[in-house]
Design a protein around this motif. Structure first.
Motif, PDB file in Angstrom:
ATOM      1  N   HIS A 170       0.828  -1.209   0.000  1.00  8.48           N
ATOM      2  CA  HIS A 170       0.000   0.000   0.000  1.00  8.48           C
ATOM      3  C   HIS A 170       0.862   1.259   0.000  1.00  8.48           C
ATOM      4  O   HIS A 170       0.480   2.286  -0.559  1.00  8.48           O
ATOM      5  N   MET A 171       2.042   1.170   0.610  1.00  9.12           N
ATOM      6  CA  MET A 171       2.964   2.303   0.583  1.00  9.12           C
ATOM      7  C   MET A 171       3.463   2.563  -0.836  1.00  9.12           C
ATOM      8  O   MET A 171       3.657   3.706  -1.237  1.00  9.12           O
ATOM      9  N   LEU A 172       3.666   1.490  -1.605  1.00 10.27           N
ATOM     10  CA  LEU A 172       4.050   1.662  -3.010  1.00 10.27           C
ATOM     11  C   LEU A 172       2.979   2.444  -3.768  1.00 10.27           C
ATOM     12  O   LEU A 172       3.283   3.340  -4.554  1.00 10.27           O
ATOM     13  N   ASN A 173       1.708   2.082  -3.540  1.00 14.31           N
ATOM     14  CA  ASN A 173       0.607   2.794  -4.198  1.00 14.31           C
ATOM     15  C   ASN A 173       0.563   4.256  -3.773  1.00 14.31           C
ATOM     16  O   ASN A 173       0.376   5.151  -4.595  1.00 14.31           O
ATOM     17  N   ARG A 174       0.753   4.487  -2.473  1.00 14.31           N
ATOM     18  CA  ARG A 174       0.616   5.840  -1.931  1.00 14.31           C
ATOM     19  C   ARG A 174       1.780   6.751  -2.312  1.00 14.31           C
ATOM     20  O   ARG A 174       1.567   7.914  -2.696  1.00 14.31           O
ATOM     21  N   ASP A 175       3.022   6.240  -2.224  1.00 16.71           N
ATOM     22  CA  ASP A 175       4.189   7.101  -2.356  1.00 16.71           C
ATOM     23  C   ASP A 175       4.923   6.980  -3.687  1.00 16.71           C
ATOM     24  O   ASP A 175       5.429   7.970  -4.203  1.00 16.71           O
ATOM     25  N   THR A 176       4.991   5.771  -4.234  1.00 21.43           N
ATOM     26  CA  THR A 176       5.830   5.568  -5.425  1.00 21.43           C
ATOM     27  C   THR A 176       5.034   5.694  -6.718  1.00 21.43           C
ATOM     28  O   THR A 176       5.356   6.514  -7.577  1.00 21.43           O
ATOM     29  N   TRP A 177       3.976   4.887  -6.860  1.00 19.70           N
ATOM     30  CA  TRP A 177       3.223   4.933  -8.123  1.00 19.70           C
ATOM     31  C   TRP A 177       2.455   6.243  -8.257  1.00 19.70           C
ATOM     32  O   TRP A 177       2.126   6.652  -9.375  1.00 19.70           O
TER      33      TRP A 177
END
Length: 346
Positions: free
Chosen positions: A94-101
């Motif tokens: 979920h952090m990938l969705n929030r911060d990276t993508w």
């Protein structure tokens, strides 16, 4: 729609499809709930939906279809395939969705250079990818050659946008076709060298005495020519070296002296990351009131070859132009704070 997000093999009431702030069954049926124009109503009506919107999947980036279809699309478009395997049980997903993508530079890079495919590890497609690439840690991000299916690079867990962009730079220089052309040329050169070696291995007994005499005469003549030109060649090399050094010296700018790294309040500082030509990564703080020319001074101090070779700087994002040394700006005015700079030889 996130491929496989319908939770194949899991009934809607199963606990694995729900976490504290996301209902994967409902969000896939009604993907519009993630759109920003509907977010204002959810703030009042349902705080949980508002929180969930922070972790929404990157629908605008994703390829919709199976892994094989994603590979096919990437191959046709001559783009690398970027795969993100996620797990609802790992918060890093979920952090990938929030911060990276959700990062603007990352999104621009993906749209330009990659086909992006995201899937959960407990779907049928996800399990196939896990098995094929022998993945035992989730989340994971892979760069796949769509032609051969080969894994070219991988990241495990949460990967920050700046780090991801750095590592993706080599894949922005050319698509899979360029990669395979380079490999083909290397193989051809290797075959040519092997052929030349095989021709050179002619048995001595196949030559007659006249051929041997001719070869000795030619060898003596060549040796004499080498000796007669050795002195002239040496003088020429020395002159050429001197001219090259003078040329480099005249082209190398006189960079300003580099002061000690400041340790003031963070609000007064500008931190910049730098990727050097040899792959090293360094970071340094500058005052926001410092001139950006100090960035060249710092890079000069990190490069042993900088005394004889020129280098250029640019931001490590696709389409970025080289930075202008003569531009009279401070770090605060330049917008370089927390950015990644790439150094390349001119």
């Amino acid at each position: 729609m996130l491929y496989g997000a319908s939770r194949m093999g899991h009934p809607p009431h199963e606990a694995s499809s729900l976490i504290a702030f996301r209902n994967f069954d409902e969000e896939m049926k009604h993907s519009g709930v993630w759109e920003s124009d509907q977010g204002s109503t959810s703030t009042i009506d349902n705080p949980r939906d508002n929180l969930a919107s922070l972790y929404r999947p990157p629908f605008h980036l994703m390829f919709h279809g199976s892994f094989e279809k994603a590979k096919g699309a990437a191959s046709v478009q001559d783009k690398w395939l970027l795969v993100n395997l996620q797990s609802t049980k790992e918060f890093s997903s979920h952090m990938l969705n929030r911060d990276t993508w959700a990062n603007e530079a990352v999104a621009q890079t993906i749209n330009t250079n990659f086909i992006f495919w995201q899937v959960y590890d407990d779907t049928s497609e996800g399990r196939k990818v896990c098995t094929y690439y022998k993945l035992d840690s989730i989340p994971v991000v892979l760069v796949i050659d769509p032609v051969t299916g080969q894994k070219m690079h991988s990241w495990v867990g949460m990967v920050q946008p700046e780090s991801l962009l750095e590592d993706l730079v080599p894949f922005m220089d050319g698509g899979p076709r360029d990669h395979h052309k380079t490999l083909s040329h290397k193989r051809l050169r290797g075959s040519s060298r092997n052929l030349q070696k095989s021709k050179a291995l002619v048995p001595a007994y196949e030559t007659n005495e006249e051929d041997k005499e001719l070869q000795r005469a030619l060898a003596a003549s060549i040796e004499s020519m080498k000796q007669s030109s050795a002195v002239a060649s040496s003088d020429k090399d020395e002159a050429s070296t001197t001219q090259e050094e003078e040329k480099c010296s005249s082209r190398t700018p006189m960079y300003p002296p580099l002061p000690e790294e400041p340790s003031a309040d963070k609000s007064l500082l500008c931190r910049v990351g730098i990727r050097l030509p040899d792959g090293r990564r360094v970071q340094r703080n500058f005052l926001k009131t410092d001139p950006i020319q100090l960035l060249w001074s710092f890079c000069y101090s990190q490069l042993e070859e900088a005394g004889t070779k020129l280098f250029r700087l640019k931001e490590a994002i696709p389409g970025a132009k080289s930075l202008d040394y003569d531009r009279k700006m401070t770090f605060g005015e330049s917008g370089l704070a927390n950015s990644m700079i790439s150094v390349a030889w001119d």
